[in-house]
Design a protein around this motif. Structure first.
Motif, PDB file in Angstrom:
ATOM      1  N   VAL A   1     -24.280 -31.537  19.138  1.00 26.06           N
ATOM      2  CA  VAL A   1     -24.306 -32.551  18.086  1.00 26.06           C
ATOM      3  C   VAL A   1     -24.395 -31.877  16.718  1.00 26.06           C
ATOM      4  CG1 VAL A   1     -25.586 -34.508  17.119  1.00 26.06           C
ATOM      5  CG2 VAL A   1     -25.351 -34.273  19.596  1.00 26.06           C
ATOM      6  N   ALA A   2     -25.200 -30.811  16.644  1.00 22.38           N
ATOM      7  CA  ALA A   2     -25.334 -30.071  15.384  1.00 22.38           C
ATOM      8  C   ALA A   2     -23.993 -29.502  14.949  1.00 22.38           C
ATOM      9  CB  ALA A   2     -26.363 -28.953  15.534  1.00 22.38           C
ATOM     10  N   MET A   3     -23.288 -28.857  15.855  1.00 28.16           N
ATOM     11  CA  MET A   3     -22.004 -28.253  15.515  1.00 28.16           C
ATOM     12  C   MET A   3     -20.970 -29.329  15.147  1.00 28.16           C
ATOM     13  SD  MET A   3     -22.553 -25.005  15.762  1.00 28.16           S
ATOM     14  CE  MET A   3     -24.278 -25.286  15.332  1.00 28.16           C
ATOM     15  N   ASN A   4     -20.967 -30.417  15.900  1.00 28.10           N
ATOM     16  CA  ASN A   4     -20.015 -31.498  15.632  1.00 28.10           C
ATOM     17  C   ASN A   4     -20.339 -32.246  14.344  1.00 28.10           C
ATOM     18  OD1 ASN A   4     -18.588 -30.960  17.992  1.00 28.10           O
ATOM     19  ND2 ASN A   4     -19.788 -32.415  19.212  1.00 28.10           N
ATOM     20  N   SER A   5     -21.556 -32.067  13.853  1.00 29.46           N
ATOM     21  CA  SER A   5     -21.968 -32.711  12.603  1.00 29.46           C
ATOM     22  C   SER A   5     -21.781 -31.802  11.396  1.00 29.46           C
ATOM     23  CB  SER A   5     -23.445 -33.155  12.696  1.00 29.46           C
ATOM     24  OG  SER A   5     -23.634 -34.053  13.764  1.00 29.46           O
ATOM     25  N   GLY A   6     -21.181 -30.652  11.618  1.00 26.24           N
ATOM     26  CA  GLY A   6     -20.876 -29.763  10.508  1.00 26.24           C
ATOM     27  C   GLY A   6     -21.966 -28.784  10.142  1.00 26.24           C
ATOM     28  N   PHE A   7     -22.983 -28.644  10.993  1.00 23.81           N
ATOM     29  CA  PHE A   7     -24.053 -27.694  10.709  1.00 23.81           C
ATOM     30  C   PHE A   7     -23.762 -26.375  11.405  1.00 23.81           C
ATOM     31  CE2 PHE A   7     -25.938 -31.723   9.691  1.00 23.81           C
ATOM     32  CZ  PHE A   7     -26.795 -31.445   8.642  1.00 23.81           C
ATOM     33  N   ASP A   8     -24.143 -25.291  10.746  1.00 22.45           N
ATOM     34  CA  ASP A   8     -23.836 -23.960  11.268  1.00 22.45           C
ATOM     35  C   ASP A   8     -24.817 -23.501  12.335  1.00 22.45           C
ATOM     36  OD1 ASP A   8     -21.685 -23.748   9.542  1.00 22.45           O
ATOM     37  OD2 ASP A   8     -22.893 -22.872   7.936  1.00 22.45           O
ATOM     38  N   SER A   9     -25.989 -24.151  12.383  1.00 21.27           N
ATOM     39  CA  SER A   9     -26.997 -23.699  13.335  1.00 21.27           C
ATOM     40  C   SER A   9     -27.840 -24.870  13.827  1.00 21.27           C
ATOM     41  CB  SER A   9     -27.916 -22.648  12.696  1.00 21.27           C
ATOM     42  OG  SER A   9     -28.748 -23.241  11.710  1.00 21.27           O
ATOM     43  N   HIS A  10     -28.417 -24.656  15.001  1.00 24.95           N
ATOM     44  CA  HIS A  10     -29.340 -25.641  15.576  1.00 24.95           C
ATOM     45  C   HIS A  10     -30.545 -25.819  14.662  1.00 24.95           C
ATOM     46  CE1 HIS A  10     -32.641 -27.012  18.148  1.00 24.95           C
ATOM     47  NE2 HIS A  10     -31.733 -27.484  18.996  1.00 24.95           N
ATOM     48  N   ASP A  11     -31.078 -24.713  14.124  1.00 26.72           N
ATOM     49  CA  ASP A  11     -32.272 -24.785  13.275  1.00 26.72           C
ATOM     50  C   ASP A  11     -31.997 -25.539  11.976  1.00 26.72           C
ATOM     51  OD1 ASP A  11     -33.709 -23.402  15.146  1.00 26.72           O
ATOM     52  OD2 ASP A  11     -33.535 -21.451  14.147  1.00 26.72           O
ATOM     53  N   GLY A  12     -30.833 -25.267  11.367  1.00 23.15           N
ATOM     54  CA  GLY A  12     -30.488 -25.949  10.126  1.00 23.15           C
ATOM     55  C   GLY A  12     -30.340 -27.450  10.340  1.00 23.15           C
ATOM     56  N   PHE A  13     -29.731 -27.821  11.457  1.00 22.26           N
ATOM     57  CA  PHE A  13     -29.578 -29.237  11.793  1.00 22.26           C
ATOM     58  C   PHE A  13     -30.943 -29.887  12.015  1.00 22.26           C
ATOM     59  CE2 PHE A  13     -29.083 -32.387  15.327  1.00 22.26           C
ATOM     60  CZ  PHE A  13     -28.444 -33.376  14.591  1.00 22.26           C
ATOM     61  N   THR A  14     -31.820 -29.211  12.742  1.00 24.27           N
ATOM     62  CA  THR A  14     -33.155 -29.749  13.015  1.00 24.27           C
ATOM     63  C   THR A  14     -33.926 -29.979  11.726  1.00 24.27           C
ATOM     64  OG1 THR A  14     -33.260 -28.748  15.218  1.00 24.27           O
ATOM     65  CG2 THR A  14     -35.361 -29.314  14.168  1.00 24.27           C
ATOM     66  N   ARG A  15     -33.856 -29.023  10.803  1.00 25.01           N
ATOM     67  CA  ARG A  15     -34.568 -29.182   9.519  1.00 25.01           C
ATOM     68  C   ARG A  15     -34.014 -30.357   8.731  1.00 25.01           C
ATOM     69  NH1 ARG A  15     -34.259 -23.482   9.576  1.00 25.01           N
ATOM     70  NH2 ARG A  15     -32.390 -23.554   8.238  1.00 25.01           N
ATOM     71  N   ALA A  16     -32.692 -30.453   8.648  1.00 22.13           N
ATOM     72  CA  ALA A  16     -32.069 -31.531   7.875  1.00 22.13           C
ATOM     73  C   ALA A  16     -32.361 -32.892   8.503  1.00 22.13           C
ATOM     74  CB  ALA A  16     -30.564 -31.298   7.777  1.00 22.13           C
ATOM     75  N   PHE A  17     -32.264 -32.979   9.803  1.00 20.53           N
ATOM     76  CA  PHE A  17     -32.519 -34.227  10.525  1.00 20.53           C
ATOM     77  C   PHE A  17     -33.972 -34.660  10.333  1.00 20.53           C
ATOM     78  CE2 PHE A  17     -33.207 -37.077  14.055  1.00 20.53           C
ATOM     79  CZ  PHE A  17     -31.978 -37.665  14.302  1.00 20.53           C
TER      80      PHE A  17
END
Length: 298
Positions: free
Chosen positions: A79-95
């Motif tokens: 989901v992170a990659m498909n949402s345009g985030f480069d990393s799992h950690d970056g997606f988790t922080r933003a979410f």
């Protein structure tokens, strides 16, 4: 610059952002779409939406990700990659910043959160100012009426004293729509209108934003929201036709309201009821305008 010029420029930028939600937006392209310098474009966008274009883009992207986490069993990293985030950690922080919960916990528990809702600003500006939308398309006057039986359930509601939608949003905010629509257990979409008589407090106008959920719903609610049980009821659902131009939603809502005013309830053996909420559910181009009126047999 006239407010209408600003609204039109911001609308073009909104359309660009929505069309590019799955990839990064380009500030130079954004300025070109707006018809102004990129710095002035960003300035008027924030003035009108209270978000920068990049905050707006991120909120749309994260809401899309939240819907995926709610509806599918995709891995968080996918989901992170498909949402345009480069990393799992970056997606988790933003979410977590956006919704106050990690994507892992959200996926497991699906609590209600404030999904970000896209409002086409030019159309809302036209509605607020009483300006008739300019369109070559004639919105269909056809309205279908369907009987819906609702079981005993709970109503989550947020009271307001204002007499119109825009004043109500100024009074209690506009997060209610994204919050309600993030509830997977809900019977139908978020709505606004008049509360049933039993829930109207003395000295209040009786209006609220609300959503219906099953009797066993017990997830926590933010401050200001209330919840109460309702008995079974019958609704007449009024549904307009889909339309192509999103700016025509005020026309679509007007058609529904007129249909309700002119509907011969008694001729068909109905009378309006005050035991359930009157629900205005707005309008979407794909589904048309919708509203529900509680009724009882004569």
């Amino acid at each position: 610059m006239e407010l209408s010029d600003k609204a039109a420029a911001v609308q073009r930028m909104q359309d660009y952002i929505v069309a590019h939600v799955d990839r990064e937006i380009n500030i130079d392209e954004l300025g070109s779409v707006a018809g102004y310098s990129k710095y002035h474009a960003i300035r008027i966008f924030k003035e009108q939406t209270h978000n920068t274009p990049f905050e707006y883009h991120r909120a749309l992207r994260l809401t899309k990700a939240a819907k995926t986490l709610q509806d599918a069993d995709d891995k968080i990293v996918d989901v992170a990659m498909n949402s345009g985030f480069d990393s799992h950690d970056g997606f988790t922080r933003a979410f977590s910043r956006q919704f106050g919960i990690t994507p892992q916990k959200y996926h497991a528990d699906t609590p209600p959160v404030n999904w970000f809702v896209y409002y086409p600003i030019e159309a809302y500006y036209q509605l607020k100012e009483g300006i008739k939308p300019m369109s070559n398309e004639k919105v269909s006057q056809t309205v279908t009426v369907t009987t819906v039986e609702r079981p005993a359930r709970k109503l989550i509601f947020l009271r307001y004293n204002a007499t119109d939608y825009f004043s109500a949003c100024e009074e209690v905010g506009c997060d209610w729509e994204g919050f309600y629509n993030s509830i997977p257990e809900k019977f139908d979409t978020a709505a606004g209108g008049r509360l049933p008589m039993i829930l109207i407090k003395p000295g209040t106008g009786g209006n609220a934003f609300f959503v219906e959920v099953p009797l066993n719903y017990s997830k926590p609610l933010p401050d200001g929201y209330e919840i109460a049980e309702l008995p079974p009821c019958t609704y007449l659902y009024f549904n307009g036709m889909p339309y192509d131009d999103k700016d025509n939603f005020p026309i679509a809502i007007g058609i529904i309201n007129e249909a309700i005013e002119e509907y011969p309830f008694e001729r068909f053996g109905w009378k309006k009821s005050d035991k359930a909420p009157n629900m205005g559910m707005g309008a979407e181009a794909e589904t048309g305008a919708r509203a529900a009126v509680p009724v009882e047999r004569i």
